[in-house]
Design an enzyme around this catalytic site. Structure first.
Site, mmCIF file in Angstrom:
data_model
loop_
_atom_site.group_PDB
_atom_site.id
_atom_site.type_symbol
_atom_site.label_atom_id
_atom_site.label_comp_id
_atom_site.label_asym_id
_atom_site.label_seq_id
_atom_site.Cartn_x
_atom_site.Cartn_y
_atom_site.Cartn_z
ATOM 1 C CE LYS A 30 -3.017 0.601 3.533
ATOM 2 N NZ LYS A 30 -2.878 1.906 4.230
ATOM 3 N NE ARG A 35 6.133 6.550 0.850
ATOM 4 C CZ ARG A 35 5.247 6.331 1.832
ATOM 5 N NH1 ARG A 35 4.158 5.623 1.605
ATOM 6 N NH2 ARG A 35 5.457 6.836 3.043
ATOM 7 N N GLY A 103 -5.321 7.784 5.641
ATOM 8 C CA GLY A 103 -4.428 8.761 6.265
ATOM 9 C C GLY A 103 -3.196 9.016 5.413
ATOM 10 C CG ASP A 332 0.409 0.014 9.544
ATOM 11 O OD1 ASP A 332 0.053 0.864 10.381
ATOM 12 O OD2 ASP A 332 0.769 0.298 8.393
ATOM 13 N NE ARG A 363 -5.084 -0.095 13.208
ATOM 14 C CZ ARG A 363 -4.406 0.045 12.084
ATOM 15 N NH1 ARG A 363 -3.081 0.091 12.111
ATOM 16 N NH2 ARG A 363 -5.032 0.139 10.934
#
Ligand code: S3P
Length: 451
Positions: A30, A35, A103, A332, A363
């Site tokens: 991702k 990018r 985000g 993450d 989270r």
């Protein structure tokens, strides 16, 4: 484009299945996908990208770059073609930019817009509209951009960019690749040297790719007060040359299958083409410390990033104290690590995880509640969770409990894996958010469990 607010939640029960076997390939990374689109949109000429993640977050970036002048198309074989506008050439978008749940799109694009003489409004879903943008507003204000944000520095937010912008030297107050990248991307269209000082290393995809596109970028490691620091400089105004990019598989997506294979008895799964950039691969290291059998085979380089296939076999895990220094390299992956810890023998302690409270959801609280409902023994602390594992026994929750995902894809996928390692399954309250990062997650999970 974003998880449409007008459709209703889609609950789903994830039940124990057979061992995970065979080989699978997870979608493209991702971070690298975002990018590729952004830098391709700033290069003059055609950038071609294969393996791009076609999840909602990345599609939000593609739509925004189109709205600011780039021509972006998907060819039939899945290759993406991007004709950029050149650094300094972004056009003012006619409509607000809808960032959905993303985000990364928001913060990186704020950096790009900030050094162009254009005005853009950023909007997002309920989860994104709660997340702090002050961390990018602060440095981008120093270059001369102006902001009108909602209360607490949140979306909806209007950014008035400036050109020429002022080159700055900025020391990151939080370990954040998004903030680092926002400042560097703003530096592309800023004459002079933009410097970012990074006290704790975070994912370095922006640095690698900026260099790949021909930007003048240096990285120096120096001794700081609390250990080594990285000093990154970028010389603007940059000229970017179009590239051909192959996006490696996302280690953050592979993580769910790696943990599922470790937890489900009899599993022996090959996860192919997993990006193993050291700034991303912390989870695999921690799982090995817990006794997980994860073997790297066929190590190679793809798109300027280290990649390997991971052979994962069912293992009895043992709880550990996770070194907080490794957190940025697996930021993450904590939700899925918590699931692994819930099945381990003994106690797993995590700390230094305040940042987890400002992700797509809080989270720490979300996972503490969801895992407790699924029958795990979890203590929530201010900056981490302490989890007392079952020693390999399946989770046994209360029959009517439901894992609340709070519009967070990683909570949904983590609790899906918990369901595989439970007695009666885990009911996830809404699987729609999974489409932001891993649209074929459920199909791939069903396929792997069917052998
Ligand atoms: C990302 C950086 C991380 C990560 C996010 C993607 C990126 O965020 O959590 O999923 O692509 O730069 P932070 O910079 O907020 O840590």
């Amino acid at each position: 484009m974003s998880a449409s607010p007008d459709t209703s939640p889609q609950p789903r029960r994830f039940i124990p299945a057979g061992p995970l076997t065979g080989s699978i390939r997870v979608p493209g990374d991702k971070s690298i996908s975002h990018r590729s689109l952004m830098l391709g949109a700033l290069a003059v000429g055609e950038t071609r990208v294969t393996g791009l993640l076609e999840g909602e977050d990345v599609l939000a970036t593609a739509a925004a770059m189109r709205a600011m002048g780039a021509t972006i198309t998907r060819e039939q074989d899945g290759t993406w073609s991007i004709f950029g506008v050149g650094v300094g050439g972004l056009l003012q978008p006619a409509e607000p930019l809808d960032m959905g749940n993303s985000g990364t799109s928001t913060r990186l694009l704020m950096g790009l817009v900030a050094s162009h003489a254009i005005t853009a409004t950023f909007v997002g879903d309920a989860s994104l509209s709660r997340r702090p943008m002050g961390r990018v507003i602060d440095p981008l204000s120093l270059i001369g951009a102006e902001f009108e944000a909602s209360e607490g520095g949140t979306l909806p937010l209007t950014l008035r960019g400036i050109s020429p912008a002022v080159p700055i030297t900025y020391r990151l107050p939080v370990a954040s690749a998004q903030v680092k990248s926002a400042v560097l991307l703003a530096g592309l269209n800023t004459a002079g040297i933009t410097t970012v000082i990074e006290p704790v290393p975070t994912r370095d995809h922006s640095e690698r790719m900026l260099r790949g596109f021909g930007a003048e970028l240096t990285v120096e490691e120096v001794d700081g007060a609390d250990g080594p620091e990285r000093i990154i400089t970028l010389t603007g105004e940059a000229e970017l040359k179009p590239q051909t990019i192959e996006v490696p598989g996302d280690p953050s997506s592979a993580a769910f299958f790696v943990v599922a294979a470790l937890l489900v008895p009899g599993s022996d799964l090959l996860v192919e083409n997993v990006g193993l950039n050291p700034t991303r691969a912390g989870l695999f290291e921690v799982l090995r410390q817990m006794g997980g059998s994860i073997e790297e085979v066929n190590a190679r380089e793809v798109g300027g990033e280290p990649v390997a296939d991971l052979r994962v076999r069912h293992s009895q895990l043992t709880g550990i104290e996770v070194d907080p220094a490794i957190a940025p390299a697996m930021i993450d992956e904590f939700p899925i690590l918590f699931v692994a810890a819930a099945l381990a023998k003994g106690t797993t302690t995590t700390s230094g995880l305040d940042e987890l409270r400002v992700k797509e959801s809080d989270r720490l609280t979300a996972m503490a509640q969801a895992l407790t409902g699924a029958g795990a023994s979890v203590e929530e602390r201010e900056d981490g969770l302490v989890i007392h594992g079952t020693g390999g026994a399946r989770l046994r929750g209360s029959a009517n409990s439901r894992a609340r995902t709070h519009l967070d894809h990683r909570i949904a996928m983590s609790m899906a894996v918990a369901g595989l390692a439970s007695d009666d399954g885990v009911l996830v309250d809404d699987v729609r958010p999974i489409a932001t990062s891993f649209p074929n997650f459920i199909a791939l999970m069903e396929g792997a469990a069917a052998g």
